[in-house]
Design an enzyme around this catalytic site. Structure first.
Site, mmCIF file in Angstrom:
data_model
loop_
_atom_site.group_PDB
_atom_site.id
_atom_site.type_symbol
_atom_site.label_atom_id
_atom_site.label_comp_id
_atom_site.label_asym_id
_atom_site.label_seq_id
_atom_site.Cartn_x
_atom_site.Cartn_y
_atom_site.Cartn_z
ATOM 1 N N ASP A 187 -73.048 -27.691 -16.344
ATOM 2 C CA ASP A 187 -73.629 -28.090 -15.056
ATOM 3 C C ASP A 187 -74.976 -27.439 -14.760
ATOM 4 O O ASP A 187 -75.328 -27.226 -13.603
ATOM 5 C CB ASP A 187 -72.656 -27.797 -13.893
ATOM 6 C CG ASP A 187 -71.307 -28.432 -14.140
ATOM 7 O OD1 ASP A 187 -71.279 -29.571 -14.625
ATOM 8 O OD2 ASP A 187 -70.282 -27.785 -13.862
ATOM 9 N N LYS B 160 -78.475 -30.220 -18.055
ATOM 10 C CA LYS B 160 -78.833 -30.741 -19.392
ATOM 11 C C LYS B 160 -79.249 -32.195 -19.338
ATOM 12 O O LYS B 160 -80.139 -32.629 -20.067
ATOM 13 C CB LYS B 160 -77.644 -30.628 -20.369
ATOM 14 C CG LYS B 160 -77.294 -29.222 -20.768
ATOM 15 C CD LYS B 160 -76.111 -29.206 -21.717
ATOM 16 C CE LYS B 160 -74.786 -29.614 -21.121
ATOM 17 N NZ LYS B 160 -74.292 -28.768 -20.024
ATOM 18 N N GLY C 136 -69.885 -34.081 -17.280
ATOM 19 C CA GLY C 136 -70.463 -34.973 -16.277
ATOM 20 C C GLY C 136 -71.941 -34.671 -16.201
ATOM 21 O O GLY C 136 -72.326 -33.621 -15.708
ATOM 22 N N HIS C 137 -72.754 -35.538 -16.763
ATOM 23 C CA HIS C 137 -74.200 -35.297 -16.775
ATOM 24 C C HIS C 137 -74.866 -36.154 -15.704
ATOM 25 O O HIS C 137 -74.819 -37.372 -15.765
ATOM 26 C CB HIS C 137 -74.785 -35.616 -18.161
ATOM 27 C CG HIS C 137 -74.320 -34.654 -19.210
ATOM 28 N ND1 HIS C 137 -74.541 -34.835 -20.546
ATOM 29 C CD2 HIS C 137 -73.636 -33.493 -19.111
ATOM 30 C CE1 HIS C 137 -74.014 -33.823 -21.218
ATOM 31 N NE2 HIS C 137 -73.458 -32.997 -20.365
ATOM 32 N N GLN D 262 -70.779 -29.030 -21.739
ATOM 33 C CA GLN D 262 -70.293 -27.721 -21.285
ATOM 34 C C GLN D 262 -71.367 -26.642 -21.510
ATOM 35 O O GLN D 262 -72.537 -26.968 -21.432
ATOM 36 C CB GLN D 262 -68.961 -27.356 -21.955
ATOM 37 C CG GLN D 262 -67.795 -28.214 -21.454
ATOM 38 C CD GLN D 262 -67.692 -29.557 -22.142
ATOM 39 O OE1 GLN D 262 -67.700 -29.618 -23.355
ATOM 40 N NE2 GLN D 262 -67.588 -30.611 -21.395
HETATM 41 P P1 IMP Z 1 -61.548 -28.730 -20.362
HETATM 42 O O1 IMP Z 1 -62.830 -28.777 -21.104
HETATM 43 O O2 IMP Z 1 -61.309 -29.941 -19.519
HETATM 44 O O3 IMP Z 1 -60.396 -28.374 -21.246
HETATM 45 O O4 IMP Z 1 -61.651 -27.519 -19.313
HETATM 46 C C1 IMP Z 1 -61.779 -26.163 -19.713
HETATM 47 C C2 IMP Z 1 -62.726 -25.409 -18.776
HETATM 48 O O5 IMP Z 1 -64.038 -25.923 -18.944
HETATM 49 C C3 IMP Z 1 -62.410 -25.577 -17.281
HETATM 50 O O6 IMP Z 1 -62.762 -24.373 -16.635
HETATM 51 C C4 IMP Z 1 -63.320 -26.720 -16.864
HETATM 52 O O7 IMP Z 1 -63.605 -26.707 -15.489
HETATM 53 C C5 IMP Z 1 -64.544 -26.399 -17.688
HETATM 54 N N1 IMP Z 1 -65.378 -27.571 -17.988
HETATM 55 C C6 IMP Z 1 -65.140 -28.556 -18.883
HETATM 56 N N2 IMP Z 1 -66.138 -29.433 -18.922
HETATM 57 C C7 IMP Z 1 -67.050 -28.981 -18.046
HETATM 58 C C8 IMP Z 1 -68.351 -29.453 -17.667
HETATM 59 O O8 IMP Z 1 -68.880 -30.451 -18.167
HETATM 60 N N3 IMP Z 1 -68.996 -28.710 -16.720
HETATM 61 C C9 IMP Z 1 -68.468 -27.582 -16.196
HETATM 62 N N4 IMP Z 1 -67.264 -27.099 -16.519
HETATM 63 C C10 IMP Z 1 -66.573 -27.804 -17.453
HETATM 64 MG MG MG Z 2 -71.691 -31.358 -15.484
#
Ligand code: IMP
Ligand code: MG
Length: 331
Positions: free
Chosen positions: A13, A16, A42-43, A174
């Protein structure tokens, strides 16, 4: 072939999407490739005055550049087709532009159901962890196993090395603080979020021109661990910075930028260019703080903070070019 890589230096977040959009607009790319993660990402992208949120599909599609979901990704077929429809509704031409690496892995209904029960990590419940687990347990499904992907499939090697002399932009998801190896385990995602992860998608190391690191001038994190200090200022920061998840709508926990994490991420990723986003948010709340070696450094002004950052980065091995951005629309 040649490649530029985009990595997030904090917890996702960081903006990117905006950097990808900027580079696509000005660059010479033949391909944009997402190299890790799934629809947990989520971009947020502002394109011609309209807001789009992409989850699977790389931002190259906004500029007519071939956009590939790489072999390092996991993909949910329903969400993939929803996203294409959403882009088309927004007036973006996608035909012939969106591809899926045949060896990308599939997120199944079982994965979704299992991840839906998570309460320990605070996942996005998009099935990421179970899909990567099954990939590494060698019992996963690949995109090439599903007929619905047939017309989208590419062989990354053929595509980048044989049929084209590709110039690829590698778009990460991420961030470093969520990386499976470098993040705060187990509060991490199940994929690799570093520049090395981009290389795993068929990019030879010597092809890399630039590594763009993206950070915010403060930090946010979404997930189950306690992250935000008890202080009203962070509620204000969340409100002003609109820090709510683009995928799940959850409030993001906020803190000042942790310089030690930033430095580690910049070094491990070998960043050549570094974008600090959301300077406008700190300007609005009139606070400029950085955490360094567990101490809070308080600056009197934006200029004071920027000078401190630039001084620190001047000693970096890669001597990165630094950008401070104060708008969701441009760097
Ligand atoms: P998962 O990737 O859904 O397994 O989540 C694992 C951790 O990564 C959690 O703390 C999510 O909130 C965080 N997370 C996963 N994708 C994103 C992202 O795109 N932005 C921010 N946090 C993320
Ligand atoms: Mg995001």
């Amino acid at each position: 072939m040649l490649a530029d890589i985009i990595v997030d230096l904090q917890y996702g977040d960081c903006g990117k999407g905006k950097v990808t959009h900027h580079l696509c607009k000005n660059g010479d790319y033949t391909h944009v490739i997402r190299y890790n993660g799934g629809c947990n990402a989520g971009h947020t992208i502002f394109h011609e005055g309209k807001k789009f949120i992409t989850h699977h599909i790389p931002a190259g599609v906004f500029f007519g550049i071939k956009s590939i979901i790489g072999p390092g990704c996991v993909i949910n077929p329903d969400k993939f087709f929803d996203e294409i429809a959403e882009l088309e509704r927004g007036g973006i031409k996608t035909e012939g532009l969106i591809c899926v690496a045949k060896n990308a892995h599939v997120i199944t209904d079982e994965h979704l159901e299992e991840d839906g029960k998570d309460s320990k990590i605070g996942t996005t419940k998009k099935g990421n962890g179970p899909a990567y687990r099954d990939k590494y347990a060698r019992k996963g499904l690949r995109a090439e196993d599903l007929p619905c992907f047939e017309e989208y499939l590419v062989d990354i090697y053929e595509e980048l090395h044989i049929e084209n002399n590709a110039i690829a932009l590698l778009e990460g998801a991420q961030g470093f603080g969520l990386d499976i190896d470098w993040g705060d385990y187990p509060y991490v995602t199940s994929s690799h979020c570093t520049a090395a992860s981009a290389l795993l998608n068929g990019i030879p190391p010597q092809a890399v021109r630039k590594v763009w690191g993206v950070a915010k001038v403060y930090e946010t994190y979404v997930g189950a661990k306690a992250f935000e200090p008890k202080d009203e200022i962070f509620k204000m920061l969340r409100l002003v910075g609109k820090e709510y998840g683009a995928t799940t709508g959850r409030p993001r926990q906020c803190n000042w930028m942790n310089w030690n994490l930033l430095e580690k991420a910049a070094n491990i990723n070998g960043v050549t260019d570094l974008v600090f986003n959301k300077v406008d948010v700190l300007r609005e709340i009139q606070k400029w703080n950085i955490l360094n070696n567990k101490e809070k450094i308080q600056f009197d002004s934006e200029e004071g903070m920027k000078t401190w950052i630039l001084d620190k980065l001047a000693n970096f091995p890669t001597n990165p070019t630094v950008y401070f951005s104060e708008s969701p629309n441009y760097i």
